[in-house]
Design an enzyme around this catalytic site. Structure first.
Site, short mmCIF file in Angstrom:
data_model
loop_
_atom_site.label_atom_id
_atom_site.label_comp_id
_atom_site.label_asym_id
_atom_site.label_seq_id
_atom_site.Cartn_x
_atom_site.Cartn_y
_atom_site.Cartn_z
N TYR A 47 -0.64 -50.93 12.13
CA TYR A 47 0.71 -51.46 12.39
C TYR A 47 0.91 -52.83 11.73
O TYR A 47 1.56 -53.71 12.27
CB TYR A 47 0.99 -51.50 13.91
CG TYR A 47 0.72 -50.15 14.55
CD1 TYR A 47 1.58 -49.08 14.33
CD2 TYR A 47 -0.42 -49.93 15.33
CE1 TYR A 47 1.31 -47.82 14.87
CE2 TYR A 47 -0.70 -48.68 15.87
CZ TYR A 47 0.17 -47.65 15.64
OH TYR A 47 -0.10 -46.41 16.17
N ARG B 279 3.60 -57.86 14.53
CA ARG B 279 3.07 -57.64 15.89
C ARG B 279 3.13 -58.88 16.78
O ARG B 279 3.53 -58.79 17.94
CB ARG B 279 1.64 -57.07 15.84
CG ARG B 279 1.53 -55.75 15.07
CD ARG B 279 0.21 -55.05 15.28
NE ARG B 279 0.12 -54.50 16.62
CZ ARG B 279 -0.62 -54.99 17.58
NH1 ARG B 279 -1.40 -56.04 17.36
NH2 ARG B 279 -0.62 -54.44 18.77
N TYR C 171 5.52 -58.15 19.89
CA TYR C 171 4.83 -57.85 21.16
C TYR C 171 4.07 -59.04 21.70
O TYR C 171 3.27 -58.89 22.62
CB TYR C 171 3.80 -56.73 20.97
CG TYR C 171 4.24 -55.56 20.14
CD1 TYR C 171 5.25 -54.72 20.56
CD2 TYR C 171 3.59 -55.27 18.94
CE1 TYR C 171 5.63 -53.63 19.80
CE2 TYR C 171 3.96 -54.18 18.18
CZ TYR C 171 4.99 -53.36 18.61
OH TYR C 171 5.35 -52.28 17.85
N CYS D 197 12.81 -67.63 8.14
CA CYS D 197 13.74 -68.51 8.87
C CYS D 197 14.05 -67.97 10.25
O CYS D 197 15.18 -67.57 10.54
CB CYS D 197 15.01 -68.69 8.05
SG CYS D 197 14.62 -69.40 6.46
N GLU D 198 13.06 -67.91 11.10
CA GLU D 198 13.22 -67.50 12.50
C GLU D 198 12.12 -68.19 13.31
O GLU D 198 10.98 -68.26 12.85
CB GLU D 198 12.98 -65.99 12.67
CG GLU D 198 13.91 -65.14 11.88
CD GLU D 198 14.56 -64.04 12.70
OE1 GLU D 198 14.43 -64.05 13.95
OE2 GLU D 198 15.19 -63.18 12.07
N ARG E 255 -4.82 -46.69 15.68
CA ARG E 255 -5.39 -48.03 15.72
C ARG E 255 -6.92 -48.04 15.79
O ARG E 255 -7.57 -48.87 15.17
CB ARG E 255 -4.81 -48.72 16.95
CG ARG E 255 -5.24 -50.10 17.22
CD ARG E 255 -4.75 -50.54 18.60
NE ARG E 255 -3.50 -49.95 19.02
CZ ARG E 255 -2.32 -50.56 18.97
NH1 ARG E 255 -2.23 -51.78 18.51
NH2 ARG E 255 -1.23 -49.94 19.39
N1 LLP Z 1 0.23 -40.21 18.96
C1 LLP Z 1 1.51 -40.49 19.29
C2 LLP Z 1 2.39 -39.43 19.76
C3 LLP Z 1 1.97 -41.81 19.19
O1 LLP Z 1 3.23 -42.10 19.53
C4 LLP Z 1 1.10 -42.84 18.74
C5 LLP Z 1 1.56 -44.23 18.61
C6 LLP Z 1 -0.22 -42.49 18.39
C7 LLP Z 1 -0.62 -41.16 18.53
C8 LLP Z 1 -1.21 -43.48 17.88
O2 LLP Z 1 -1.44 -44.55 18.73
P1 LLP Z 1 -2.68 -45.53 18.42
O3 LLP Z 1 -3.93 -44.72 18.54
O4 LLP Z 1 -2.51 -46.04 17.04
O5 LLP Z 1 -2.57 -46.62 19.40
N2 LLP Z 1 3.51 -50.65 16.74
C9 LLP Z 1 2.73 -50.72 17.96
C10 LLP Z 1 2.12 -49.39 18.32
C11 LLP Z 1 3.12 -48.27 18.43
C12 LLP Z 1 2.44 -46.98 18.71
C13 LLP Z 1 3.37 -45.85 18.62
N3 LLP Z 1 2.77 -44.57 18.83
C14 LLP Z 1 1.67 -51.80 17.82
O6 LLP Z 1 1.66 -52.50 16.79
O7 LLP Z 1 0.87 -52.01 18.72
#
Ligand code: LLP
Length: 425
Positions: free
Chosen positions: A377, A319, A323, A348-349, A283
């Site tokens: 994401y 998202r 969330y 439709c939700e 992210r």
């Molecule tokens: N490393 C591992 C082992 C992870 O599980 C994740 C994210 C990352 C790195 C990267 O995380 P980031 O830096 O992107 O926050 N769909 C959710 C986020 C799920 C994250 C899953 N793992 C959202 O939209 O906020």
């Protein structure tokens, strides 16, 4: 005026939103909506901001491909020096196709199949982050069968609260991820006894988005003694991978995690450990590199509230629905006025919303809106629900524009489907 996040690569000029040097309106007109727009300059700027803030620690950056796995995005970051953190055979395929060296790829995930492990062993990736003892056994068996070596870092679950949404917190004891700190030594001993395993290091990941350095510090304080012990025991133990999760501001009043603050906070805990530190940001690199552009179809009012109905829905950006995540929504042409209500999609939700009960730009039918912070994401979590074709993805670099994924067609959506011959005609 609505207060808003200011992202340098998506500025207003004469009241019009730009993606770098290109008016967003022109792109929406040419390529249609809903439309994902990515800024290559933002990806590069974030990558270098991270590297320079963390210079004293000099981490190796493995871009978390799950946040945005478009080939052009992976490549843009790889061109700057990033490796890849993948969580499936599909992501490994993408990273390789985008040109990431196998030696710059790490592979995480609780459920790696034999096929995925074989693929990664054949490619000879840097290491697997291993989430359980049965997985160690499987990697060893497959490596033996292929005459390969499975390099591993055990994912340790430090049981630290990252203060995130409960769906995106991963480093607490109740989560499925990793191995408890007090069981980790046993896991490493088992790994050491297995014939085709090489112990490469230790991995942790706490959750995301994390807004302060504190959870990282707490977790590192817990795993440091373990790292010292393991380093003494296994001469191949060289990596400490501290995962991803670095937060970005989604609201105008949020700061995000400043990488300099992170560096200052974790440096003392890492000091003298003499391990190669790895980081898996997703992210932080991609979040504000992308916006989702949607066109207003209708503005509707009932006895209670106003709804701006746009052509992007939960299938395009899940998202908010999943969330209750906040994304700033800004007008592509500045409006001045505001209206209070929801931005909703056509699905439709009732969960199909992009914003609920907010001051919004006073838009009308046909106007364009941009959903900010949609680079991470966003498209990757999109689906064909309601048989809605997935949006096109565009990358901009200065005044240059490229389609990096074409909009899906109805034919794309039914590819691979067939009607059994015994179906009544
Ligand atoms: N490393 C591992 C082992 C992870 O599980 C994740 C994210 C990352 C790195 C990267 O995380 P980031 O830096 O992107 O926050 N769909 C959710 C986020 C799920 C994250 C899953 N793992 C959202 O939209 O906020």
């Amino acid at each position: 005026m609505l207060s808003s996040l200011h992202i340098q690569e998506f500025p207003y000029q004469n009241g019009e939103l730009y993606a770098e040097d290109v008016p967003v309106r022109a792109l929406a007109e040419q390529y249609g909506t809903p439309l994902y727009l990515y800024s290559r300059s933002h990806l590069r700027r974030q990558y270098h901001a991270l590297v320079s803030a963390l210079r004293a620690i000099n981490p190796e950056i493995f871009f978390a491909v799950k946040s945005n796995s478009n080939l052009a995005v992976i490549r843009a970051l790889a061109d700057e020096g990033a490796g890849a953190d993948v969580v499936s055979g599909g992501e490994l395929f993408r990273a390789r196709r985008a040109g990431v060296e196998a030696s710059r790829i790490v592979f995480a995930g609780v459920g790696k199949t034999e096929e995925e492990i074989d693929y990664a062993l054949r490619e000879n990736i840097r290491f697997f982050t291993v989430e359980s003892e049965p997985e160690l056994e499987r990697i060893s068996q497959r490596a033996e069968a292929l005459g390969a070596v499975g390099r591993i870092a055990v994912r340790v679950n430090p049981d630290v609260d990252p203060n995130t949404h409960r769906y995106t917190m991963t480093g607490k004891a109740e989560n499925k991820f990793g191995v408890d700190v007090d069981r980790a030594v046993k896991a490493y001993e088992r790994a050491d006894r297995l014939p085709a395993i090489e112990i490469a290091g230790l991995h942790m990941h706490l959750g995301s988005p994390i807004m302060t350095p504190q959870p990282y510090v707490e977790a590192l304080e817990k795993v440091r003694p373990l790292c010292e012990e393991l380093k003494g025991r296994y001469e191949t133990f060289r990596h400490l991978d501290i995962g991803g999760g670095m937060g970005i501001p989604y609201r105008p009043d949020e700061q995000g995690l400043n990488p300099r603050d992170l560096a200052m906070a974790i440096f003392p805990v890492l000091n003298g450990l003499d391990l190669a530190v790895a980081l898996e940001p997703g992210r932080f690199l991609t979040g504000h590199a992308g916006i989702l552009v949607a066109r207003v179809q209708y503005v509707k009012e009932n006895s209670l509230k106003k709804f701006i109905i746009v052509d992007a829905g939960m299938n395009d950006l899940i998202r908010p629905a999943l969330y209750e995540a906040h994304h700033e929504i800004v007008p592509v042409r500045e409006t001045g006025g505001t209206l209070f209500g929801d931005v909703v999609g056509p699905v439709c939700e009732s969960g199909d919303f992009l914003a609920v009960d907010r001051d919004l730009p006073a838009v009308e039918q046909g106007d364009l809106l941009a959903v900010m912070g949609a680079g991470a994401y966003g498209f990757v979590m999109s689906s064909n629900y309601n048989s809605r074709a997935r949006a096109a993805e565009i990358m901009v670099d200065g005044s240059e524009v490229r389609v990096v994924r074409e909009r899906e067609t109805p034919e794309d959506m039914i590819r691979g489907e067939s009607i059994p011959e015994w179906t009544k005609r």
